[in-house]
Design a protein around this motif. Structure first.
Motif, PDB file in Angstrom:
ATOM      1  N   ALA A  37     -65.085  62.585   8.965  1.00  0.00           N
ATOM      2  CA  ALA A  37     -66.529  62.397   8.802  1.00  0.00           C
ATOM      3  C   ALA A  37     -67.225  63.117   9.944  1.00  0.00           C
ATOM      4  N   LEU A  54     -69.774  54.953   8.767  1.00  0.00           N
ATOM      5  CA  LEU A  54     -68.621  55.015   7.879  1.00  0.00           C
ATOM      6  C   LEU A  54     -67.353  54.633   8.635  1.00  0.00           C
ATOM      7  N   LEU A 113     -59.346  62.272   5.769  1.00  0.00           N
ATOM      8  CA  LEU A 113     -60.793  62.482   5.724  1.00  0.00           C
ATOM      9  C   LEU A 113     -61.367  62.537   7.134  1.00  0.00           C
ATOM     10  N   LEU A 163     -66.405  65.381   5.307  1.00  0.00           N
ATOM     11  CA  LEU A 163     -67.592  64.810   4.665  1.00  0.00           C
ATOM     12  C   LEU A 163     -68.786  64.865   5.601  1.00  0.00           C
ATOM     13  N   PRO A 199     -62.880  56.981   7.710  1.00  0.00           N
ATOM     14  CA  PRO A 199     -62.309  58.310   7.935  1.00  0.00           C
ATOM     15  C   PRO A 199     -61.149  58.236   8.931  1.00  0.00           C
ATOM     16  N   ALA A 256     -66.480  58.070   0.277  1.00  0.00           N
ATOM     17  CA  ALA A 256     -65.139  58.245   0.855  1.00  0.00           C
ATOM     18  C   ALA A 256     -64.061  57.822  -0.143  1.00  0.00           C
ATOM     19  N   ARG A 266     -61.058  60.252  -1.925  1.00  0.00           N
ATOM     20  CA  ARG A 266     -59.629  59.969  -1.862  1.00  0.00           C
ATOM     21  C   ARG A 266     -59.000  59.811  -3.245  1.00  0.00           C
TER      22      ARG A 266
END
Length: 493
Positions: free
Chosen positions: A96, A109, A94, A28, A119, A81, A85
């Motif tokens: 970031a 985040l 994930l 991301l 993340p 986020a 998911r």
């Protein structure tokens, strides 16, 4: 590879999926600089098996809403986020990632959101940690030129004009000399309501304090010539996750696209390839615990382990002139000009070392200690270290600025930090140390009245006196010939 657009919590989002059935780990990037600029990068991640998600932050480019820098990123990032998911193509993992402001998005985040939104790994390149960090030096002195350039280009508008300040300065070279500095939007000819609010932010250090409680791996990437080099190293040192890696090269804010004069062929790094390999190992839990990494030795074309540091040594200095000088904010020392005026009353104290008898590898923090007097209630002390090559060329090595408030005429002892150096200085190099009252326009002028430099409308000249015998330039010097290191091995181990 399948790209498609989406609207996530009202925000414009591009998704690039790898070929195959999936599910996939996700990457991301949340950016205020136009998600379209990241299409090639996103395709590269997708080719390597990651679902790459790139989003315009609220109020920027294709995302609606009000653009309020540093305000909405934790909440919007958390919603994104969670959305990732929930997708059938996501395996729940994930990463970031981001550079500059996008690195801030990645970090909040990781550090400011609940566990289900956090993340599993973070890549933070040249991180702009927050408004307070970007606006001022740790000593409180305002970073005028960099912030004026950013706000002119990106502030309070849905798009960007990267050359806005340059165009304004071409039309009015004295643009940044007008007072008060809060009036800059009017002189630029457009509304910038967040400009004045920027200088009220005093929450420096919040993210770094939270970094001690991080629960995921970090890759921090920076440049020795970047505004935020110290913040990058500080973040790496503070990180409490299972592993933290640092890559610090001889680069500016644009990293490999902005190499410094001390960069050599050995400092070329394929950052995209390194990011993907690190992310894969981080998600697989294959990184060893602790802080590792690599830093470039500028001027030598090699890399050192990130923990390398030299031994402190005080360099001998000889006064050239200016033990008594006038710091006049009407005629400040120019931050972009290394020429020292000849003749006339001195505007700085100037000292120089003898030529280096042999090459010197300087690795670690640089500091200047001095005793000095200002005859005004407030005074900035700017120390600039310049390398003078045997052929006569000059190159800025480091700058530090501190703000002092003593009774006028009272001598005080203090230290000016110059940041970190990682540089080989050739034999014959002389080091010139300048001690001045201003470093403008990189930094706002202290008006010397005791008033706020951002709102001041009146300037005073300040008589300064420096005790030459008290001035000590302390550098950290490697006592041995360094053994080169492979940056990829240091990052991926």
């Amino acid at each position: 590879m399948t790209p498609f657009g989406a609207v996530v919590e009202g925000l414009a989002t591009d998704v690039h999926l790898p070929g195959g059935a999936g599910p996939f780990p996700a990457l991301l990037i949340r950016t205020p600089y136009d998600r379209a600029r990241h299409r090639a990068e996103a395709r590269g991640w997708a080719r390597r098996g990651f679902a790459a998600v790139v989003q315009d932050v609220r109020g920027r480019f294709a995302s609606p809403g009000e653009w309020r820098p540093y305000e909405n990123e934790a909440a919007d990032g958390a919603a994104t986020a969670r959305w990732i998911r929930r997708q059938p193509w996501s395996d729940g993992q994930l990463v970031a990632a981001g550079a500059s402001y996008a690195a801030h998005c990645a970090l909040v985040l990781a550090l400011d959101t609940p566990g289900d939104a956090r993340p599993d790994a973070v890549i933070a390149a040249v991180p702009a940690l927050g408004a307070a960090e970007t606006a001022r030096e740790p000593s409180g002195v305002e970073r005028l030129l960099a912030r004026a350039g950013w706000w002119a280009a990106h502030g309070d508008r849905p798009d960007s004009d990267d050359g806005a300040l340059d165009k304004a300065l071409a039309a009015d070279p004295g643009l940044l000399t007008h007072l008060p500095l809060t009036g800059l939007p009017e002189r630029l000819g457009r509304s910038l309501p967040s400009w004045a609010d920027l200088w009220c932010r005093r929450d420096r250090g919040r993210l770094v304090a939270r970094a001690a409680h991080a629960a995921m791996p970090l890759l921090a990437v920076g440049g020795h010539h970047d505004h935020f080099a110290e913040d990058t190293v500080t973040l790496w040192r503070a990180w409490g996750g299972p592993s933290a890696r640092l890559l610090l090269g001889p680069w500016g804010h644009g990293l490999v696209t902005a190499p410094g004069s001390d960069a050599g062929p050995g400092h070329r790094v394929n950052l995209g390839e390194l990011y993907v390999r690190w992310a894969s190992r981080a998600l697989a839990g294959e990184l060893t615990a602790g802080r590792h990494g690599a830093l470039a030795l500028g001027g030598a074309g090699l890399w050192l382990p990130a923990g390398t540091g030299g031994e402190p040594r005080v360099q001998p200095l000889r006064l050239l002139h200016g033990s008594v000088f006038t710091a006049d904010p009407g005629r400040p020392v120019d931050s972009g000009d290394l020429t020292v005026p000849a003749g006339g009353p001195p505007d700085r104290c100037l000292l120089v070392t003898p030529p280096l008898p042999r090459p010197l590898d300087v690795v670690g923090p640089a500091r200047v200690r001095l005793r000095a007097t200002a005859h005004t209630p407030s005074a900035d002390w700017a120390a600039r270290l310049v390398a003078l090559a045997p052929d006569g060329t000059a190159e800025r090595l480091a700058v530090g600025v501190v703000r002092r408030a003593e009774p006028p005429g009272r001598e005080a002892g203090f230290t000016v930090g110059l940041g970190r150096l990682a540089r080989r200085l050739p034999a014959g190099t002389r080091l010139r140390l300048e001690i001045a009252g201003h470093h403008f326009p990189a930094h706002a002028r202290n008006p010397h009245t005791g008033g706020d430099p951002v709102t001041a409308v009146r300037l005073l000249a300040s008589r300064r006196e420096v005790d030459p015998g008290s001035v000590g330039l302390r550098l950290h010097v490697l006592p041995f010939r360094p053994v080169p290191s492979d940056p990829a091995k240091e990052i991926l181990r």
